[in-house]
Design an enzyme around this catalytic site. Structure first.
Site, mmCIF file in Angstrom:
data_model
loop_
_atom_site.group_PDB
_atom_site.id
_atom_site.type_symbol
_atom_site.label_atom_id
_atom_site.label_comp_id
_atom_site.label_asym_id
_atom_site.label_seq_id
_atom_site.Cartn_x
_atom_site.Cartn_y
_atom_site.Cartn_z
ATOM 1 N N ASP A 1 0.832 -1.209 0.000
ATOM 2 C CA ASP A 1 0.000 0.000 0.000
ATOM 3 C C ASP A 1 0.866 1.259 0.000
ATOM 4 O O ASP A 1 1.964 1.261 0.552
ATOM 5 C CB ASP A 1 -0.904 -0.024 1.244
ATOM 6 C CG ASP A 1 -2.086 0.936 1.116
ATOM 7 O OD1 ASP A 1 -2.342 1.419 0.000
ATOM 8 O OD2 ASP A 1 -2.740 1.190 2.140
ATOM 9 N N HIS B 1 2.496 3.573 -9.005
ATOM 10 C CA HIS B 1 2.300 2.152 -9.310
ATOM 11 C C HIS B 1 3.506 1.597 -10.069
ATOM 12 O O HIS B 1 3.958 0.484 -9.796
ATOM 13 C CB HIS B 1 1.016 1.943 -10.116
ATOM 14 C CG HIS B 1 -0.238 2.315 -9.360
ATOM 15 N ND1 HIS B 1 -0.455 1.920 -8.048
ATOM 16 C CD2 HIS B 1 -1.333 3.021 -9.728
ATOM 17 C CE1 HIS B 1 -1.646 2.396 -7.655
ATOM 18 N NE2 HIS B 1 -2.187 3.071 -8.644
ATOM 19 N N LEU C 1 10.625 -20.530 -4.958
ATOM 20 C CA LEU C 1 9.704 -19.624 -4.265
ATOM 21 C C LEU C 1 8.345 -19.712 -4.941
ATOM 22 O O LEU C 1 8.252 -19.645 -6.163
ATOM 23 C CB LEU C 1 10.204 -18.171 -4.348
ATOM 24 C CG LEU C 1 9.222 -17.124 -3.796
ATOM 25 C CD1 LEU C 1 9.231 -17.136 -2.267
ATOM 26 C CD2 LEU C 1 9.561 -15.721 -4.303
#
Ligand code: IPE
Ligand code: IPE
Ligand code: MG
Length: 255
Positions: free
Chosen positions: A22, A39, A133
């Site tokens: 965020d 962004h 991962l």
């Protein structure tokens, strides 16, 4: 493996870290830039974070990229975000695949256009054999919708006579969630100083440790992840049980 230090019990590293990324908009606003710039910068933080997570031996990393509720944002911002996602996949997939990353997508992917859906499926298929991962991208994800969907599927199985209501327990319920087969997050990190879950992994994070970082997501990096993992290591996870008793003194000590 037993610790070489008698009595010392280092907290195990979090196996699954989930992050609410965020603060992109605020990062941009502070620089007088459009939100899209925040962004874009956030994508660089994603790259740094994946690399750092691999370095820490984290097995699962879930990133909250777009919530079910983020569709309420202006169409221009939604378009910017989907454009960035597509760009990210195209630009990074090869590198992710080479680094041994397996990609999973959770959320209402059918709310995106067919070509993006196809690219997501392709990215998942292409990395399916990777084990280093597990990277879970939460896209148009909302925990309440996820739980309602699970309930609907279970109800349908019961109505069809395929499932005995007495067999519905937490384990069965979890197999109907988007995260079926994934371990629950041990650590949930939220950046930008906000201290809420915003409908993220409500079921799965029941016993997660929560760490709130003041950094805005585009400023997040290896040091922040390291600090969150260190904070996690200081926590005592009890799962409702009593704290670990202090070990008794060694035999022969005292009277
Ligand atoms: C997080 O940054 C990215 C998404 C929710 C998609 P925000 O866009 O929420 O940034 P702030 O919270 O407005 O600063
Ligand atoms: C949560 O951030 C969703 C993501 C990070 C993708 P928001 O910025 O949408 O959350 P609220 O609206 O501040 O709760
Ligand atoms: Mg926000």
């Amino acid at each position: 493996m037993s610790s070489p230090f008698q009595g010392a019990r280092p907290a195990p590293a979090p196996r699954h870290i989930a992050i609410i990324m965020d603060g992109n908009g605020r990062w941009a606003a502070r620089r007088g830039l459009p939100r899209a710039a925040g962004h874009r910068e956030g994508v660089l933080a994603v790259r740094r974070t994946i690399e750092a997570a691999i370095g820490h031996g984290v097995e699962w990393l879930t990133l909250f990229a777009f919530s079910s509720e983020n569709w309420r944002r202006p169409i221009e911002e939604v378009t910017d975000l989907t454009f960035l996602l597509r760009h990210y996949l195209r630009a990074e997939l090869r590198e992710l695949a080479e680094a041994g990353v397996r990609l999973h997508v959770i959320g209402e992917r059918d709310r995106f256009g067919p070509s993006l859906q196809a690219e997501l499926a392709e990215a998942e298929a292409r990395t399916a054999a990777n084990r280093k991962l597990n990277l879970v991208i939460a896209l148009s994800y909302g925990a309440r919708a996820e739980i309602a969907t699970a309930a609907r599927r279970i109800a349908a199985a019961v109505a069809a006579g395929a499932l005995d209501p007495a067999a519905i327990d937490e384990t069965l319920f979890a197999t109907h969630l988007a995260t079926a087969g994934m371990p629950d997050p041990d650590l949930v990190i939220r950046t930008s100083g906000e201290q809420r879950l915003s409908n993220f992994l409500l079921w799965q994070a029941a016993y997660a440790e929560l760490v709130f970082d003041e950094a805005l997501w585009p400023d997040f990096g290896a040091a922040n992840l390291g600090q969150a993992i260190a904070e996690y290591a200081r926590r005592e996870r009890r799962f409702g049980a009593r704290p670990e008793p202090v070990p008794p003194p060694a035999a022969g000590a005292g009277g």
